[in-house]
Design a protein around this motif. Structure first.
Motif, PDB file in Angstrom:
ATOM      1  N   PRO A 118       0.785  -1.244   0.000  1.00 39.37           N
ATOM      2  CA  PRO A 118       0.000   0.000   0.000  1.00 39.37           C
ATOM      3  C   PRO A 118       0.814   1.289   0.000  1.00 39.37           C
ATOM      4  CG  PRO A 118       0.041  -0.939   2.190  1.00 39.37           C
ATOM      5  CD  PRO A 118       0.770  -1.916   1.296  1.00 39.37           C
ATOM      6  N   ALA A 119       2.128   1.215  -0.054  1.00 37.95           N
ATOM      7  CA  ALA A 119       2.947   2.429   0.000  1.00 37.95           C
ATOM      8  C   ALA A 119       2.697   3.327  -1.204  1.00 37.95           C
ATOM      9  CB  ALA A 119       4.427   2.054   0.067  1.00 37.95           C
ATOM     10  N   PHE A 120       2.757   4.634  -0.966  1.00 43.78           N
ATOM     11  CA  PHE A 120       2.663   5.647  -2.029  1.00 43.78           C
ATOM     12  C   PHE A 120       3.721   6.698  -1.710  1.00 43.78           C
ATOM     13  CE2 PHE A 120      -0.434   8.788  -4.265  1.00 43.78           C
ATOM     14  CZ  PHE A 120       0.427   8.863  -5.349  1.00 43.78           C
ATOM     15  N   PRO A 121       4.990   6.390  -2.012  1.00 41.71           N
ATOM     16  CA  PRO A 121       6.091   7.268  -1.588  1.00 41.71           C
ATOM     17  C   PRO A 121       5.971   8.703  -2.064  1.00 41.71           C
ATOM     18  CG  PRO A 121       6.933   5.130  -2.287  1.00 41.71           C
ATOM     19  CD  PRO A 121       5.483   5.152  -2.656  1.00 41.71           C
ATOM     20  N   VAL A 186       2.402  -9.307   2.553  1.00 47.57           N
ATOM     21  CA  VAL A 186       2.450  -7.871   2.833  1.00 47.57           C
ATOM     22  C   VAL A 186       3.872  -7.386   2.608  1.00 47.57           C
ATOM     23  CG1 VAL A 186       2.325  -6.131   4.646  1.00 47.57           C
ATOM     24  CG2 VAL A 186       0.499  -7.821   4.414  1.00 47.57           C
ATOM     25  N   CYS A 187       4.042  -6.459   1.678  1.00 52.57           N
ATOM     26  CA  CYS A 187       5.365  -5.977   1.294  1.00 52.57           C
ATOM     27  C   CYS A 187       5.597  -4.567   1.809  1.00 52.57           C
ATOM     28  CB  CYS A 187       5.507  -5.992  -0.223  1.00 52.57           C
ATOM     29  SG  CYS A 187       5.311  -7.637  -0.949  1.00 52.57           S
ATOM     30  N   SER A 188       6.613  -4.409   2.601  1.00 51.05           N
ATOM     31  CA  SER A 188       7.010  -3.075   3.048  1.00 51.05           C
ATOM     32  C   SER A 188       7.725  -2.349   1.914  1.00 51.05           C
ATOM     33  CB  SER A 188       7.918  -3.161   4.273  1.00 51.05           C
ATOM     34  OG  SER A 188       7.203  -3.667   5.386  1.00 51.05           O
ATOM     35  N   ALA A 189       7.590  -1.035   1.865  1.00 50.16           N
ATOM     36  CA  ALA A 189       8.242  -0.235   0.829  1.00 50.16           C
ATOM     37  C   ALA A 189       8.301   1.208   1.287  1.00 50.16           C
ATOM     38  CB  ALA A 189       7.483  -0.338  -0.496  1.00 50.16           C
ATOM     39  N   ALA A 190       9.458   1.844   1.063  1.00 52.54           N
ATOM     40  CA  ALA A 190       9.634   3.249   1.422  1.00 52.54           C
ATOM     41  C   ALA A 190       9.922   4.117   0.210  1.00 52.54           C
ATOM     42  CB  ALA A 190      10.766   3.398   2.443  1.00 52.54           C
ATOM     43  N   THR A 191      10.226   3.501  -0.934  1.00 50.24           N
ATOM     44  CA  THR A 191      10.579   4.247  -2.134  1.00 50.24           C
ATOM     45  C   THR A 191       9.929   3.592  -3.356  1.00 50.24           C
ATOM     46  OG1 THR A 191      12.548   2.932  -2.649  1.00 50.24           O
ATOM     47  CG2 THR A 191      12.843   4.785  -1.133  1.00 50.24           C
ATOM     48  N   ASP A 192       9.900   4.346  -4.453  1.00 47.60           N
ATOM     49  CA  ASP A 192       9.401   3.770  -5.698  1.00 47.60           C
ATOM     50  C   ASP A 192      10.292   2.619  -6.158  1.00 47.60           C
ATOM     51  OD1 ASP A 192       7.173   5.421  -5.954  1.00 47.60           O
ATOM     52  OD2 ASP A 192       8.304   6.993  -6.973  1.00 47.60           O
TER      53      ASP A 192
END
Length: 396
Positions: A118-121, A186-192
């Motif tokens: 769900p990340a939208f950096p 569930v995948c963590s993400a902080a950047t594109d």
């Protein structure tokens, strides 16, 4: 066994819980060269878009109870299960019936593997160790926890989806190994770049139900970019002389944006249509009251009725709509069944033209989710509609 789809599938199908999410999910694919249409909830799925294009469906499920939202999501996922790429959008602040709709989409689509990112950096929404943040603050401790219509109860995806397996963005090979056996991830993400690695890690995109916000949609669109065919390039939309801005979102960010636009020289801002009729200014704004004492759904209905009244008696030639429920209500009041996407002028913002019956004017429209953008976003979008310099307001 995957159920047979009930309509001829588009190349890319997007299932969303409200209109802005549908536009946000489809816009990156439009930018990547695919024609795209966004449909209002309840519109027939057959006969829209092109075989190589994108069909994004607003399920309207955020307005339903959990059981109703799950049922509608399951039905749409089953109907569009034949799409090459199937994306279930979720709000990047985890508002709505997130867990119930993910499980229902998985069941309806018949896809055993579900990748949730769900990340939208670009908007400061990141996922760290399975917890969702907005500009460094847990979403359940942010202003979204005080949303009057859909407050966020938890930022922890492990609490929402205890059956899901967490995946570290630094180990995409882990996802490659896990996906063939199925499950929720569930995948963590902080950047594109993190999102790009997640997308690249899937060996077979047709076998995956993708779940995410505009950040994941953009990563998928980059991976599935398609050069525009001859004669398919989007031309410029005509500039609006007398546009209308309709603001129904109660989000504090949108209200700050509204205040700046309303302060422009000559701007007229009202909560009903009458004060805006025959007003000779390019800055006309309709909005719900700042003090929300009435039912939010009733306020949205009244706002949409006011927009329709202006369309009948003092037509506008461009629209800016902010808030997913506001956008859907306004489009319905105007007789539209959706929008044909033109482009994505800013992250999370969709621009297109009204789609509907032959006699419906193809008015340019810009749709923005309530919590997106900085304080000058509405100023820029208004300038975009009128053909003014995109940085004209920002330079003041």
């Amino acid at each position: 066994m995957r159920p047979a789809p009930s309509v001829a599938p588009p190349r890319v199908a997007v299932l969303a819980d409200d209109l802005t999410s549908a536009g946000d999910g489809a816009a990156p694919f439009r930018r990547a060269g695919r024609p795209a249409r966004v449909l209002l909830s309840g519109s027939p799925l057959a006969g829209h878009g092109q075989e190589d294009g994108v069909l994004a469906v607003d399920l309207g499920s955020r307005l339903l109870d959990e059981a109703g939202a799950a049922a509608r999501t399951r039905e749409a996922a089953r109907a569009l299960s034949g799409a090459e790429l199937l994306l279930k959008t979720v709000d990047s602040t985890l508002r709505g019936h997130v867990a119930a709709e993910i499980r229902a989409a998985r069941e309806g689509s018949g896809r055993r593997a579900v990748v949730i990112a769900p990340a939208f950096p670009a908007e400061g929404r990141t996922t760290r160790h399975g917890v969702q943040y907005v500009r460094g603050v847990r979403v359940d401790e942010s202003e979204f926890a005080r949303d009057p219509a859909h407050p966020v109860r938890t930022a922890d995806l492990a609490r929402l989806l205890p059956e899901a397996v967490p995946v570290d963005p630094g180990r995409p090979e882990e996802l490659t190994e896990l996906l063939p056996d199925g499950g929720l991830f569930v995948c963590s993400a902080a950047t594109d770049a993190d999102l790009d690695r997640i997308v690249a890690a899937a060996p077979d995109h047709r076998a995956v139900l993708w779940v995410g916000s505009p950040g994941l949609a953009a990563a998928l669109a980059r991976h599935h970019a398609r050069p525009a065919a001859d004669g398919e390039a989007a031309g410029e939309l005509p500039p609006a002389v007398r546009p209308l801005v309709a603001v129904g979102s109660a989000n504090p960010a949108t209200r700050r944006q509204l205040a700046l636009l309303a302060a422009e020289p000559g701007a007229v801002s009202a909560v009903a249509a009458d004060p805006l009729r025959a007003v000779d200014t390019p800055v006309r704004i309709l909005h719900t009251p700042h003090e929300r004492r009435a039912d939010p759904a009733e306020l949205t209905r009244l706002l949409a009725a006011s927009v329709a009244a202006l369309a009948d008696r003092d037509p506008f030639d461009g629209l800016v709509l902010t808030g997913g429920e506001t956008a859907e209500a306004v489009l319905r009041a105007l007789g539209a069944h959706g929008i044909d996407l033109h482009d994505e002028p800013e992250p999370g913002i969709a621009r297109g033209t009204l789609a509907g019956p032959e006699d419906l004017p193809r008015v340019p429209v810009v749709i923005k989710a309530g919590g997106f953008g900085d304080e000058r976003t509405l100023l820029r979008l208004h300038a975009l509609l009128t053909g003014a310099r995109a940085d004209g307001y920002a330079s003041r």
